[in-house]
Enzyme design. Structure first.
Site, mmCIF file in Angstrom:
data_model
loop_
_atom_site.group_PDB
_atom_site.id
_atom_site.type_symbol
_atom_site.label_atom_id
_atom_site.label_comp_id
_atom_site.label_asym_id
_atom_site.label_seq_id
_atom_site.Cartn_x
_atom_site.Cartn_y
_atom_site.Cartn_z
ATOM 1 C CB SER A 13 -0.844 0.319 1.221
ATOM 2 O OG SER A 13 -1.648 1.085 1.163
ATOM 3 C CG ASP A 40 13.481 3.379 -8.771
ATOM 4 O OD1 ASP A 40 14.364 3.531 -7.916
ATOM 5 O OD2 ASP A 40 12.367 3.611 -8.257
ATOM 6 C CD GLN A 47 -5.074 -0.051 -1.437
ATOM 7 O OE1 GLN A 47 -4.924 0.931 -0.456
ATOM 8 N NE2 GLN A 47 -6.138 -0.888 -1.242
ATOM 9 C CE LYS A 90 1.502 1.008 -9.256
ATOM 10 N NZ LYS A 90 2.720 1.051 -10.018
#
Length: 664
Positions: free
Chosen positions: A231, A390, A236, A251
């Site tokens: 979350s 990332d 979340q 998602k």
């Protein structure tokens, strides 16, 4: 009835005056302010006509009833000067509040409710900043050093961003990755910002999923776990099973998240614009440029179609990569929308939470997993040109056999072929400790400013290479890449966004690899992989292919070259050779010079008319136009009117370069 006709006539006169004022100034001025000035000019003329006639010694009653040519002459001069004063007021208004800086009246009225909400939120954000001791930095009262009291200010900023909510937390996370711009203390504090938030109640999430699917949830899923797997502040994640039995991850964007982010983005841009303008540190860091980049990135993060496309691209790259399989989820496109993303579930645990599982694996398995991930990322950067930007420990999953998978494709970097080649040369130069080659590779990656000391830059690069001469291990790639970015910015060069993203991705990857395998030797892997990539880039087949492409590009030129050489030598022999140079060949350049000449001519004419008017007004000789007004004085005031209008036109052209269409 008569009053209505008079009112309509006055409005018509004001409109005609507004048209004349816009034509005189020669730049687009907003119609509301032009009409207002026109109305004031008409009212001023009617109020001052009696004064002008008294000054000229003309009887008002007779003149107004049966105007003589002399009275019309004075009335015309009075009207001209009142018009000139109105145009002057319009110029002052335009310089103080340029056209387009204020919203249209209709837009202002329609957006009143939203503006009131935004003002309330803006006041709340400013209050949060002041409560955490950041008010002086916003007002620009802390001088030119943005880093005074690093640790305390960084901690206060982190607390303020956390209290301000989701959008500002995302902003702090973005800043924590900009090690090239902010000090280490800020990076450490801002890196502590977490997006994990209290989960949204299932009775609110289920309707959002149904709205994204445009059908009841039961028509797509056999089961959805109401307890979220993760979350965050914007979305979340829930585990689910499709009707065909496939395990998936759902998602879903939180209801109201987009509206909150869009509202806060306007506030962030407004604050950034103010800081960039009012504070030395804001200008030096380019906070408005950073805010714009942040809004673009956050806008993409809110649209899960972007993440879906990124997932497809990286999945295709990894599927074609033969250096070891790195799992990438496959998206269920039929069920995915801008606010909903349904994808296959990857087996495994995020590296950041898998310490116990990793400890149960042998050191060889962990080392092989780290090497496989490192090679895959190098392949993405150096060969494919599209890479996951990332790869922190939460975005890499590992299973009990050492298998790896990538998650969260909201942040993707893209490189063109030239940049890829320069990065390969940089890695090779660092590996061979060649400072000159490393400096050349970095210069190919950046845009050097005019005043650039290349020799000093080369020496500084050499010092960095010697400092990290053991390669990417030991001190770590994080330190080396941060040092390179700091070196570049220290020479007054802005790091292009793709290069900064690449360096940050490598730095983040180093931390993830150290968790997977603490004894993984990045030095040896980087050397071996960079050599393999370079060898593949410069094989005989690839060189021949590149040469053929270059020849195809220059072949038409080569075909025409003998004929052109023959023509030039013949002209030289006959004495007909000449060179034509067009100094202002570009249309934009011609327009620029034309505007400069126009402004210069207008200024000279205004100055000459002013001198002539002064000479005429101060002259004590000549005939009298009326018993109280000399002819030369009247002519001087008429000429001074022309000079005044020309001066106003020149002034507004100076401050209104490249005018666009009126926005009001």
């Amino acid at each position: 009835m008569i009053n209505t006709v008079i009112f309509i006539f006055i409005i018509l006169e004001a409109f005609l005056v507004a048209i004349a004022a816009r034509r005189v100034l020669g730049v687009p001025i907003g119609w509301p302010r032009s009409a207002l000035i026109g109305l004031l000019v008409i009212l001023g003329l009617r109020a001052n006509i009696s004064f002008v006639l008294d000054y000229a010694g003309l009887p008002q009653n007779q003149v107004l009833a049966f105007p003589s040519p002399m009275a019309l002459l004075f009335m015309g001069l009075a009207a001209a000067w009142i018009f000139a004063l109105g145009v002057a007021a319009l110029v002052v208004l335009e310089l103080a509040v340029p056209t387009g800086t204020l919203p249209r009246i209709s837009v202002w009225l329609r957006g009143w409710k939203a503006r009131r909400h935004r003002a309330k939120r803006y006041t709340q954000v400013i209050g949060i900043a002041a409560r955490h001791g950041l008010g002086a930095y916003i007002r620009g009262h802390r001088g030119s050093d943005p880093h005074a009291g690093h640790t305390r200010v960084a901690r206060s900023l982190t607390l303020a961003l956390t209290e301000a909510g989701v959008t500002f937390i995302k902003l702090g996370q973005m800043l924590s990755a900009r090690t090239d711009l902010i000090p280490e203390e800020f990076v450490v504090e801002l890196s502590a910002l977490q997006t994990r938030a209290e989960p949204e109640p299932w009775h609110d999430i289920e309707p959002a999923i149904a709205a994204g699917l445009a059908r009841p949830v039961s028509e797509v899923f056999e089961h959805i776990d109401p307890v979220p797997l993760a979350s965050a502040s914007i979305a979340q994640v829930h585990l689910a099973r499709l009707l065909d039995g496939g395990d998936v991850v759902v998602k879903i964007q939180r209801p109201g998240a987009r509206a909150q982010v869009e509202s806060d983005i306007e506030i962030i841009l407004r604050l950034a614009r103010w800081l960039n303008k009012a504070t030395p540190w804001g200008h030096s860091l380019g906070v408005y440029r950073l805010a714009e980049a942040f809004t673009v990135a956050l806008g993409e993060e809110l649209d899960y179609r972007v993440e879906l496309d990124n997932m497809r691209i990286v999945g295709a790259i990894m599927a074609s990569y033969d250096g070891g399989k790195i799992a990438v989820p496959s998206a269920c496109t039929d069920y995915s929308t801008p606010q909903l993303l349904v994808m296959s579930r990857l087996a495994g645990t995020p590296v950041g939470e898998a310490a116990e599982m990793l400890n149960s694996l042998g050191s060889d398995v962990r080392r092989n997993a780290a090497e496989k991930l490192f090679k895959a990322v190098l392949h993405q950067i150096m060969v494919a040109g599209v890479f996951h930007a990332d790869l922190h420990p939460g975005n890499i999953v590992v299973d009990e056999h050492g298998g790896l998978g990538m998650l969260d494709f909201g942040s993707i970097g893209r490189l063109d072929q030239t940049t890829q080649r320069s990065l390969m040369m940089l890695l090779h130069a660092v590996d061979t400790k060649n400072a000159v080659a490393a400096a050349d590779a970095l210069l190919d990656l950046i845009e050097r400013p005019e005043a650039f000391n290349e020799r000093r830059f080369e020496r500084d690069v050499g010092l960095v290479i010697m400092r990290y001469r053991t390669g990417f291990g030991g001190a770590g790639s994080t330190s080396m890449f941060t040092a390179l970015i700091t070196l570049i910015t220290g020479h007054g060069v802005a790091v292009p966004a793709p290069i900064a993203a690449t360096f940050r991705a490598m730095a983040t990857l180093e931390g993830t690899l150290s968790l997977i395998s603490p004894d993984f030797d990045m030095v040896a892997s980087a050397r071996a992989d960079s050599r393999e990539i370079l060898a593949a880039e410069f094989t005989k087949d690839s060189l021949r292919e590149n040469l053929e492409k270059q020849l195809l590009m220059v072949l038409p030129v080569l075909q025409r070259l003998p004929r052109r050489i023959d023509r030039i030598t013949e002209d030289l022999e006959q004495g007909r050779f000449s060179v034509n140079i067009r100094t202002v060949a570009n249309k934009t350049d011609r327009g620029f010079f034309t505007e400069i000449v126009k402004q210069l001519n207008t200024t000279l004419l205004a100055g000459a008319a002013t001198l002539g008017a002064i000479l005429l007004i101060t002259s004590s000789t000549g005939p009298m136009l009326t018993p109280t007004v000399p002819f030369y004085g009247f002519l001087g005031f008429a000429m001074l009117f022309a000079a005044f209008v020309l001066a106003l036109r020149a002034l507004v052209l100076v401050f209104k370069r490249n005018p666009g269409p009126p926005l009001e």
